[in-house]
Design a protein around this motif. Structure first.
Motif, PDB file in Angstrom:
ATOM      1  N   LEU A   1      38.577  54.101  58.180  1.00  0.00           N
ATOM      2  CA  LEU A   1      38.352  53.252  57.012  1.00  0.00           C
ATOM      3  C   LEU A   1      38.945  53.908  55.761  1.00  0.00           C
ATOM      4  CD1 LEU A   1      36.810  50.657  56.078  1.00  0.00           C
ATOM      5  CD2 LEU A   1      34.832  52.114  55.700  1.00  0.00           C
ATOM      6  N   ARG A   2      38.698  55.185  55.608  1.00  0.00           N
ATOM      7  CA  ARG A   2      39.252  55.962  54.489  1.00  0.00           C
ATOM      8  C   ARG A   2      40.775  55.866  54.447  1.00  0.00           C
ATOM      9  NH1 ARG A   2      39.059  61.897  56.173  1.00  0.00           N
ATOM     10  NH2 ARG A   2      40.804  61.072  57.391  1.00  0.00           N
ATOM     11  N   ASP A   3      41.402  56.079  55.586  1.00  0.00           N
ATOM     12  CA  ASP A   3      42.864  56.079  55.626  1.00  0.00           C
ATOM     13  C   ASP A   3      43.435  54.685  55.373  1.00  0.00           C
ATOM     14  OD1 ASP A   3      42.613  58.753  56.193  1.00  0.00           O
ATOM     15  OD2 ASP A   3      42.989  58.530  58.349  1.00  0.00           O
ATOM     16  N   LYS A   4      42.776  53.676  55.868  1.00  0.00           N
ATOM     17  CA  LYS A   4      43.231  52.307  55.607  1.00  0.00           C
ATOM     18  C   LYS A   4      43.129  51.975  54.124  1.00  0.00           C
ATOM     19  CE  LYS A   4      42.375  47.451  56.752  1.00  0.00           C
ATOM     20  NZ  LYS A   4      41.531  46.491  57.522  1.00  0.00           N
ATOM     21  N   ALA A   5      42.053  52.411  53.494  1.00  0.00           N
ATOM     22  CA  ALA A   5      41.840  52.093  52.077  1.00  0.00           C
ATOM     23  C   ALA A   5      42.940  52.664  51.192  1.00  0.00           C
ATOM     24  CB  ALA A   5      40.480  52.619  51.625  1.00  0.00           C
ATOM     25  N   LEU A   6      43.515  53.790  51.589  1.00  0.00           N
ATOM     26  CA  LEU A   6      44.541  54.426  50.761  1.00  0.00           C
ATOM     27  C   LEU A   6      45.803  53.591  50.637  1.00  0.00           C
ATOM     28  CD1 LEU A   6      44.233  58.140  51.935  1.00  0.00           C
ATOM     29  CD2 LEU A   6      43.489  57.173  49.754  1.00  0.00           C
ATOM     30  N   THR A   7      46.032  52.699  51.563  1.00  0.00           N
ATOM     31  CA  THR A   7      47.220  51.843  51.514  1.00  0.00           C
ATOM     32  C   THR A   7      46.876  50.382  51.259  1.00  0.00           C
ATOM     33  OG1 THR A   7      47.193  51.549  53.935  1.00  0.00           O
ATOM     34  CG2 THR A   7      48.498  53.387  53.059  1.00  0.00           C
ATOM     35  N   ASP A   8      45.637  50.132  50.883  1.00  0.00           N
ATOM     36  CA  ASP A   8      45.170  48.765  50.637  1.00  0.00           C
ATOM     37  C   ASP A   8      45.146  48.500  49.129  1.00  0.00           C
ATOM     38  OD1 ASP A   8      43.537  46.375  52.051  1.00  0.00           O
ATOM     39  OD2 ASP A   8      42.615  46.844  50.115  1.00  0.00           O
ATOM     40  N   ASP A   9      45.627  47.346  48.711  1.00  0.00           N
ATOM     41  CA  ASP A   9      45.698  47.037  47.278  1.00  0.00           C
ATOM     42  C   ASP A   9      44.643  46.037  46.823  1.00  0.00           C
ATOM     43  OD1 ASP A   9      46.658  44.709  48.418  1.00  0.00           O
ATOM     44  OD2 ASP A   9      48.534  44.658  47.273  1.00  0.00           O
ATOM     45  N   THR A  10      43.605  45.836  47.633  1.00  0.00           N
ATOM     46  CA  THR A  10      42.566  44.872  47.257  1.00  0.00           C
ATOM     47  C   THR A  10      41.924  45.225  45.922  1.00  0.00           C
ATOM     48  OG1 THR A  10      42.101  44.406  49.589  1.00  0.00           O
ATOM     49  CG2 THR A  10      40.404  43.792  47.998  1.00  0.00           C
ATOM     50  N   GLY A  11      41.612  46.496  45.722  1.00  0.00           N
ATOM     51  CA  GLY A  11      40.962  46.904  44.477  1.00  0.00           C
ATOM     52  C   GLY A  11      41.808  46.582  43.265  1.00  0.00           C
ATOM     53  N   TYR A  12      43.099  46.874  43.341  1.00  0.00           N
ATOM     54  CA  TYR A  12      43.972  46.606  42.198  1.00  0.00           C
ATOM     55  C   TYR A  12      44.096  45.106  41.951  1.00  0.00           C
ATOM     56  CZ  TYR A  12      47.723  47.024  38.834  1.00  0.00           C
ATOM     57  OH  TYR A  12      48.462  46.954  37.675  1.00  0.00           O
ATOM     58  N   LYS A  13      44.167  44.338  43.008  1.00  0.00           N
ATOM     59  CA  LYS A  13      44.237  42.884  42.833  1.00  0.00           C
ATOM     60  C   LYS A  13      42.970  42.352  42.158  1.00  0.00           C
ATOM     61  CE  LYS A  13      47.335  41.783  46.694  1.00  0.00           C
ATOM     62  NZ  LYS A  13      47.434  41.179  48.061  1.00  0.00           N
ATOM     63  N   ILE A  14      41.829  42.925  42.488  1.00  0.00           N
ATOM     64  CA  ILE A  14      40.564  42.464  41.896  1.00  0.00           C
ATOM     65  C   ILE A  14      40.520  42.772  40.401  1.00  0.00           C
ATOM     66  CG2 ILE A  14      38.062  42.852  41.845  1.00  0.00           C
ATOM     67  CD1 ILE A  14      38.239  43.332  44.906  1.00  0.00           C
ATOM     68  N   VAL A  15      40.850  44.006  40.007  1.00  0.00           N
ATOM     69  CA  VAL A  15      40.778  44.345  38.585  1.00  0.00           C
ATOM     70  C   VAL A  15      41.859  43.618  37.797  1.00  0.00           C
ATOM     71  CG1 VAL A  15      42.197  46.466  38.676  1.00  0.00           C
ATOM     72  CG2 VAL A  15      40.410  46.215  36.940  1.00  0.00           C
ATOM     73  N   SER A  16      42.993  43.367  38.413  1.00  0.00           N
ATOM     74  CA  SER A  16      44.025  42.566  37.750  1.00  0.00           C
ATOM     75  C   SER A  16      43.529  41.145  37.519  1.00  0.00           C
ATOM     76  CB  SER A  16      45.304  42.557  38.595  1.00  0.00           C
ATOM     77  OG  SER A  16      46.289  41.730  38.003  1.00  0.00           O
ATOM     78  N   SER A  17      42.868  40.582  38.518  1.00  0.00           N
ATOM     79  CA  SER A  17      42.319  39.232  38.392  1.00  0.00           C
ATOM     80  C   SER A  17      41.286  39.165  37.275  1.00  0.00           C
ATOM     81  CB  SER A  17      41.692  38.813  39.727  1.00  0.00           C
ATOM     82  OG  SER A  17      40.951  37.614  39.605  1.00  0.00           O
ATOM     83  N   LEU A  18      40.379  40.126  37.244  1.00  0.00           N
ATOM     84  CA  LEU A  18      39.307  40.110  36.247  1.00  0.00           C
ATOM     85  C   LEU A  18      39.858  40.235  34.831  1.00  0.00           C
ATOM     86  CD1 LEU A  18      36.329  40.189  35.385  1.00  0.00           C
ATOM     87  CD2 LEU A  18      36.316  42.640  35.941  1.00  0.00           C
ATOM     88  N   THR A  19      40.751  41.198  34.617  1.00  0.00           N
ATOM     89  CA  THR A  19      41.238  41.434  33.266  1.00  0.00           C
ATOM     90  C   THR A  19      42.224  40.375  32.800  1.00  0.00           C
ATOM     91  OG1 THR A  19      42.943  42.933  34.136  1.00  0.00           O
ATOM     92  CG2 THR A  19      40.869  43.919  33.409  1.00  0.00           C
ATOM     93  N   THR A  20      42.870  39.690  33.741  1.00  0.00           N
ATOM     94  CA  THR A  20      43.830  38.651  33.374  1.00  0.00           C
ATOM     95  C   THR A  20      43.160  37.292  33.212  1.00  0.00           C
ATOM     96  OG1 THR A  20      45.575  39.814  34.601  1.00  0.00           O
ATOM     97  CG2 THR A  20      45.982  37.516  34.048  1.00  0.00           C
ATOM     98  N   GLU A  21      42.290  36.948  34.163  1.00  0.00           N
ATOM     99  CA  GLU A  21      41.690  35.612  34.158  1.00  0.00           C
ATOM    100  C   GLU A  21      40.480  35.499  33.238  1.00  0.00           C
ATOM    101  OE1 GLU A  21      40.927  34.637  38.281  1.00  0.00           O
ATOM    102  OE2 GLU A  21      42.819  35.602  38.847  1.00  0.00           O
ATOM    103  N   VAL A  22      39.831  36.615  32.981  1.00  0.00           N
ATOM    104  CA  VAL A  22      38.643  36.599  32.114  1.00  0.00           C
ATOM    105  C   VAL A  22      38.904  37.364  30.826  1.00  0.00           C
ATOM    106  CG1 VAL A  22      36.186  37.118  31.916  1.00  0.00           C
ATOM    107  CG2 VAL A  22      37.133  36.393  34.120  1.00  0.00           C
ATOM    108  N   GLY A  23      39.429  38.604  30.943  1.00  0.00           N
ATOM    109  CA  GLY A  23      39.680  39.403  29.752  1.00  0.00           C
ATOM    110  C   GLY A  23      38.436  40.122  29.278  1.00  0.00           C
ATOM    111  N   PRO A  24      38.309  40.367  27.953  1.00  0.00           N
ATOM    112  CA  PRO A  24      37.154  41.099  27.432  1.00  0.00           C
ATOM    113  C   PRO A  24      35.859  40.365  27.706  1.00  0.00           C
ATOM    114  CG  PRO A  24      38.420  40.118  25.643  1.00  0.00           C
ATOM    115  CD  PRO A  24      39.230  39.948  26.883  1.00  0.00           C
ATOM    116  N   ARG A  25      34.774  41.127  27.933  1.00  0.00           N
ATOM    117  CA  ARG A  25      33.531  40.528  28.434  1.00  0.00           C
ATOM    118  C   ARG A  25      32.324  41.114  27.718  1.00  0.00           C
ATOM    119  NH1 ARG A  25      36.915  42.460  31.864  1.00  0.00           N
ATOM    120  NH2 ARG A  25      35.663  44.270  32.410  1.00  0.00           N
ATOM    121  N   ILE A  26      32.315  41.021  26.390  1.00  0.00           N
ATOM    122  CA  ILE A  26      31.170  41.546  25.662  1.00  0.00           C
ATOM    123  C   ILE A  26      29.928  40.754  26.059  1.00  0.00           C
ATOM    124  CG2 ILE A  26      31.497  40.079  23.620  1.00  0.00           C
ATOM    125  CD1 ILE A  26      30.583  42.545  21.942  1.00  0.00           C
ATOM    126  N   ALA A  27      28.825  41.456  26.253  1.00  0.00           N
ATOM    127  CA  ALA A  27      27.587  40.825  26.735  1.00  0.00           C
ATOM    128  C   ALA A  27      27.147  39.717  25.792  1.00  0.00           C
ATOM    129  CB  ALA A  27      26.485  41.876  26.860  1.00  0.00           C
TER     130      ALA A  27
END
Length: 479
Positions: A39-65
């Protein structure tokens, strides 16, 4: 000194832990260790995390409570958990004071008039119509302000100029944040009209002030409070050095306007054998409003979501449930973490082990833990799997669980600390430069690998990690 190959180093760590093991110790089965390595080795070549943070910061942007994007962020998180295949997705309400920032300006009025780059602090009071102009009184430290004669402060704008330096573990932030959170209330108690500080940040050449929360026990005693960018703090100090009275004008349109009910958003990968036993991971969904909240804490949300997704995609689910929490309103006082801990305190024994990612996206380099003694062998097994990623196990240091989950740890949940490299973190923390370009996809993937491997192994462990009411109240962990 000759360095061991990573495989031998990992094995030596495991054997070191095993040497102190007993029959009743918590252990992780060999098959689960092997699966975690894969699982560790697979995660190192997986871009799911980057796609998620890109989605959040692009589609939503700043998120003050409580701001205009708060509800959009929650809807995004619910949809993203479902898109990633989580078995169960739900929310838990979190209520808190609603603070709003509308506009902010500042300037040196005398003796050398010029504008200042500044930003209001969370829970700051607004200034009167037309702004507040007052003489500045400078203090070198928070202790100096505490010791000051109130007569020297009354009616003035207090300034403290503590300068943070870059550190791998970010330890200077302890003082920087203490000045920001505590300084305005102390100044108010001595009769000050306002408060300004050098930003709690390490960027030296950018006129980008760093916001952050300040705390008043009584909101009626709140005064206008703001942070200067580092270059503007330098300029103010040069003007003060002339020895002439220095006046500053603050014009802050901000303040508490009521209460707001948001929510923690939760996704679960249901355990195969013990679904009511939980391994907690997460990040906080809110951010400040100056940037897009990429490193603080879109990265943490993405790391936890992606780790859960990789565990979900395994051929067989782990024995226990992996729960990912996107916490509400961490920035203004851990409201999401406190609400979660209050709601789940009676069930703390079922929360096996937890930690939150909330220190950007730099590589994890250190692991520490607060667990029962009989679980140290299992922690050593986790350490052996993380060692090839550059993560060192500090067995003498307690683990606090991260910012929000520190509250659950305070109730008695066993906890890790997975410390990231924060050398550059405070260049961007709480300012307008907290944007997606500050995230290195490979470093983010290392974080996902760490969280996926740890969470899976904890969920597969035979035996528990010692969670019980008040189990760790004396371990000295702090986040």
């Amino acid at each position: 000194m000759r360095r061991l190959p990573l495989s031998l180093l990992a094995a030596s760590l495991l054997l070191a832990g095993a040497g102190h093991a007993h029959a009743a110790d918590t252990r992780i089965p060999d098959a689960a260790v092997k699966a975690a390595e894969q699982l560790r080795d697979k995660a190192l070549t997986d871009d799911t995390g980057y796609k998620i943070v890109s989605s959040l910061t692009t589609e939503v942007g700043p998120r003050i409570a409580g701001g205009v994007n708060d509800e959009r962020a929650r809807a995004w998180a619910i949809a993203k958990f479902k898109e990633l295949g989580y078995d169960k997705v739900y929310t838990e309400a979190v209520t808190y004071p609603l603070w709003q920032r509308r506009s902010e300006h500042g300037a040196i009025v005398a003796p050398f008039p010029q504008p200042l780059a500044l930003t209001a602090l969370g829970f700051s009071a607004g200034t009167p119509a037309g702004g507040l102009t007052a003489e500045v009184v400078k203090f070198d430290s928070l202790d100096a302000l505490k010791a000051a004669d109130p007569a020297s402060v009354k009616g003035k704008i207090v300034y403290i100029g503590f300068r943070m330096s870059r550190q791998k573990d970010g330890h200077d932030y302890g003082m920087g944040s203490a000045i920001r959170t505590g300084g305005p209330a102390i100044a108010s108690g001595k009769g000050a009209a306002g408060f300004i500080l050098r930003s709690a940040g390490t960027d030296e050449h950018s006129r980008t002030p760093h916001t952050g929360v300040t705390l008043f026990k009584d909101s009626t005693q709140a005064i206008p409070a703001a942070a200067l960018s580092n270059p503007d703090a330098d300029q103010l100090e040069r003007v003060l050095a002339y020895g002439k009275p220095v006046s500053v004008r603050l014009d802050l349109d901000c303040g508490i306007t009521g209460t707001f009910t948001g929510a923690n958003v939760i996704g679960e990968i249901t355990g195969r054998k013990h679904p009511k036993q939980i391994v907690d991971i997460g990040g906080h969904l809110d951010s400040w409003d100056l940037g897009t909240g990429a490193i603080d804490d879109g990265a943490g949300v993405a790391i936890a979501m992606a780790a859960g997704k990789l565990i979900h995609d395994l051929p067989q689910r782990p024995d226990r449930t992996v729960r990912v929490i996107a916490f509400a309103n961490e920035e203004m006082g851990l409201f999401g973490g406190r609400a979660y801990a209050d709601k789940h305190a009676d069930d703390v024994a079922n929360h096996q082990l937890g930690t939150e990612s909330d220190f950007g996206s730099g590589p994890v380099w250190r692991m520490s833990a607060s667990v029962k003694p009989e679980a140290r062998a299992a922690i050593a097994q986790i350490a052996s799997v993380l060692a090839p990623l550059g993560v060192a196990y500090d067995e003498k240091r307690p683990g606090g669980g991260g910012s929000d989950l520190s509250q659950m740890h305070g109730k008695g949940m066993a906890a890790l600390s997975l410390t990231q490299d924060g050398t550059m973190y405070f260049d961007y923390h709480h300012n307008a430069n907290d944007t997606l370009d500050k995230i290195d996809p490979k470093e983010l993937a290392q974080n996902v690998a760490v969280y996926a491997a740890y969470a899976y192994m904890a969920a597969e462990a035979k035996g528990d990690f010692g969670s019980a009411p008040d189990a760790f109240k004396n371990d000295g962990a702090g986040e």
